[in-house]
Write an enzyme that holds these catalytic residues in place. Structure first.
Site, PDB file in Angstrom:
ATOM      1  N   SER A  93       0.837  -1.201   0.000  1.00 55.94           N
ATOM      2  CA  SER A  93       0.000   0.000   0.000  1.00 55.94           C
ATOM      3  C   SER A  93       0.870   1.248   0.000  1.00 55.94           C
ATOM      4  O   SER A  93       2.088   1.159   0.025  1.00 55.94           O
ATOM      5  CB  SER A  93      -0.916   0.004   1.217  1.00 55.94           C
ATOM      6  N   LYS A  94       0.197   2.387  -0.025  1.00 51.73           N
ATOM      7  CA  LYS A  94       0.934   3.654  -0.155  1.00 51.73           C
ATOM      8  C   LYS A  94       2.033   3.814   0.891  1.00 51.73           C
ATOM      9  O   LYS A  94       3.065   4.390   0.626  1.00 51.73           O
ATOM     10  CB  LYS A  94       0.008   4.871  -0.068  1.00 51.73           C
ATOM     11  N   ARG A  95       1.778   3.303   2.076  1.00 52.11           N
ATOM     12  CA  ARG A  95       2.776   3.550   3.111  1.00 52.11           C
ATOM     13  C   ARG A  95       4.092   2.803   2.871  1.00 52.11           C
ATOM     14  O   ARG A  95       5.054   2.979   3.603  1.00 52.11           O
ATOM     15  CB  ARG A  95       2.208   3.220   4.501  1.00 52.11           C
ATOM     16  N   HIS A  96       4.111   1.947   1.852  1.00 48.07           N
ATOM     17  CA  HIS A  96       5.364   1.279   1.502  1.00 48.07           C
ATOM     18  C   HIS A  96       6.178   2.104   0.519  1.00 48.07           C
ATOM     19  O   HIS A  96       7.160   1.636  -0.020  1.00 48.07           O
ATOM     20  CB  HIS A  96       5.086  -0.091   0.879  1.00 48.07           C
ATOM     21  N   GLY A  97       5.740   3.339   0.258  1.00 42.59           N
ATOM     22  CA  GLY A  97       6.441   4.157  -0.718  1.00 42.59           C
ATOM     23  C   GLY A  97       5.741   4.070  -2.053  1.00 42.59           C
ATOM     24  O   GLY A  97       4.533   3.900  -2.112  1.00 42.59           O
TER      25      GLY A  97
END
Length: 482
Positions: A244-248
RNA sequence: GGCCCCAUCGUCUAAGGGCUAGGACGCCACUCUUUCAAGGUGGAAGUGGGGGUUCGAGUCCCCCUGGGGCCGCCA
């Protein structure tokens, strides 16, 4: 004929997981000489944004994927879903539900408090005809629910996972197929459209496995033959959670901005969960089409490895012809400029950047970053390199003399430049490397980079001479600091 | 919690019962070299655990463990 489809919902950027799903659908249809279709699942009017639709379509085109018919938009097919939903009501497979979201929320909480898995109470299942009529007359909003058989095994053969069995009691109760706003829900629209579009293979993410039995029930109620299903394993982040987005960076757009080549990304994604065999990593799209088969797709989820993607990208950059790369760099920069992130660079420098950095970059962005000193006369000096390479006794005097000798050169070619520089070092009785390193730092501000003599040739005589003469002034401040 | 899915080096994977468990990224060393890359050579690194079946199990079966997914008028 094999007909596959990709069915994204325009509620966000196109994600690499979605992109890979799309790639497999595309490859499979092409491998079997079939058709590949695109359907936009825009039934969530809350999260819908037109720009996402545009983004998805542009992203797919950028990736090099083409579909065989105009896109299908679910929002334009509302009457169709309505028709089939009413047909289901008539046949007794579905019923109107007048419960409000608040009532349902309460139900859900009640189940939670007694730690029971939630299932809809079926409050509205047994409404009498008159009650229904009255509610309708009053204009009470309603949804339509599909009636799930109480206790029945549903099995289907997944092309990747094999046989999967569910019991209807575990399906969470009667689910909504039409929302009160007149839009269908996913589980309903997907069945109607896949059937009407004559999809033969539904290739989608693992996260849809639990939806499949519900969809099969609808196929059955409508008397339709379900397509074959293939559920792809998820793509995970480094922490093994769903990516998801929080992985970059996870959206196509981000990769594009990073300077990833579309065919490199295509290649990387295709090989995430599928192996062409033969210990190969770099595989062209044509070759993939020749050998791709769902049977060879893995069942276990895979972690997205940014580093390996960068490696693959660098391989693709190196395989590119210079002229193509130049065009791609221009396109890339103008793409960045549209977002106000572009580089200010003169046309003439593109070929120079390509010749100088093609062998040592990982992304298109690297060309512009590494090559700043090429297309700009103001470039930063790396203080460590300055201290290490420009502290030699009388080095600036040597550099000025070298500048003079360069200036009088008639032929500005790397081997000429090399001859002069090495000759001068010999005269001085110092190691060639002393001068080489000092010159590199002077003209580029950094201690690392392309072969120096080629670099000087590409930079041009005037620029080199000027930089050698000015360097002392520019780095004075750095050398004075401890 | 209920249901479902998954399990080979850190990561991506190969090995359709019989090999010393192969390759790639990354990492380390050496080499090439004016630096950095690239290239070349070499190296460390894996079948989660326990039971079966079998002459033989990474491969087949069961259990455990671990991880993930879904349980919405989202898709």
């Amino acid at each position: 004929m094999v007909i596959t489809r990709f069915a994204p919902s325009p509620t966000g950027f196109l994600h690499v997981g979605g992109a890979r799903t799309c790639i497999y659908n595309y490859l499979y249809s092409r491998a079997k000489g079939g058709k590949f279709l695109l359907r936009i699942e825009d039934t969530d009017r809350e999260r819908y944004r037109e720009e996402w639709v545009v983004g998805i379509i542009e992203g797919l085109k950028w990736l090099g994927i083409e579909w065989d018919e105009p896109e299908v938009y679910q929002s334009q097919r509302l009457e169709i879903y309505k028709k089939y939903a009413e047909m289901l009501i008539e046949k007794g497979y579905a019923y109107r539900c007048f419960c409000t979201p608040e009532e349902l929320e309460e139900e859900r909480k009640r189940y939670e408090s007694i730690k029971r898995p939630y299932r809809y109470s079926r409050k509205c299942l047994n409404l009498s005809e008159r009650e229904v009529e009255e509610n309708l007359k009053k204009g009470k909003p309603f949804s339509i629910r599909f009636k799930i058989p109480d206790y029945e095994d549903i099995t289907f053969n997944d092309l990747i996972h094999g046989e999967i069995k569910y019991n209807t009691k575990d399906l969470g109760g009667d689910f909504i197929i039409m929302k009160s706003d007149g839009f269908p829900t996913y589980n309903f629209a997907v069945v109607i459209d896949d059937h009407l579009m004559e999809i033969t293979y539904v290739i989608r993410g693992d996260d849809h496995i639990a939806n499949t039995p519900k969809q099969i029930l609808i196929y059955r109620a409508l008397g339709w033959e379900p397509p074959k299903f293939a559920h792809l394993p998820m793509i995970l982040g480094p922490d093994r959670q769903k990516l998801s987005k929080r992985h970059g960076a996870t959206s196509l757009e981000e990769f594009r901005n990073e300077g990833i080549l579309p065919d490199a990304l295509f290649n990387y994604l295709a090989l995430l969960g599928w192996s062409p065999g033969g210990n190969r990593e770099i595989v062209s799209k044509d070759e993939m089409i020749r050998i791709f088969d769902i049977k060879d797709v893995n069942k276990s989820p895979s972690v997205f490895d940014h580093q390996k993607m960068l490696w693959m990208n660098s391989e693709y950059i190196r395989m590119r012809k210079d002229e193509e790369l130049i065009m791609e760099l221009k396109d890339y920069n103008s793409h960045l400029k549209k977002q106000g992130m572009g580089y200010d660079i003169d046309e003439e420098f593109y070929p120079v950047l390509v010749r100088l950095f093609k062998e040592r970059v990982k992304t298109l962005k690297d060309f512009f970053e590494y090559g700043k000193f090429v297309y700009k006369d103001e470039y930063p000096f790396d203080s460590e390199a300055v201290k290490k390479r420009l502290s030699y006794e009388n080095i600036f005097g040597y550099l000025r003399e070298l500048a003079d000798r360069f200036e009088s050169l008639n032929i500005w070619k790397s081997d000429e430049i090399e001859r002069v520089l090495r000759g001068y070092a010999d005269e001085l009785g110092i190691k060639h490397a002393i001068l080489i390193h000092a010159v590199r730092v002077s003209v580029s501000g950094t201690g690392v980079g392309p072969s120096l003599f080629h670099l000087l040739e590409e930079l041009g005589k005037d620029r080199v001479v000027m930089r050698l003469r000015n360097v002392e002034e520019k780095v004075k401040g750095i050398l004075q600091r401890p």
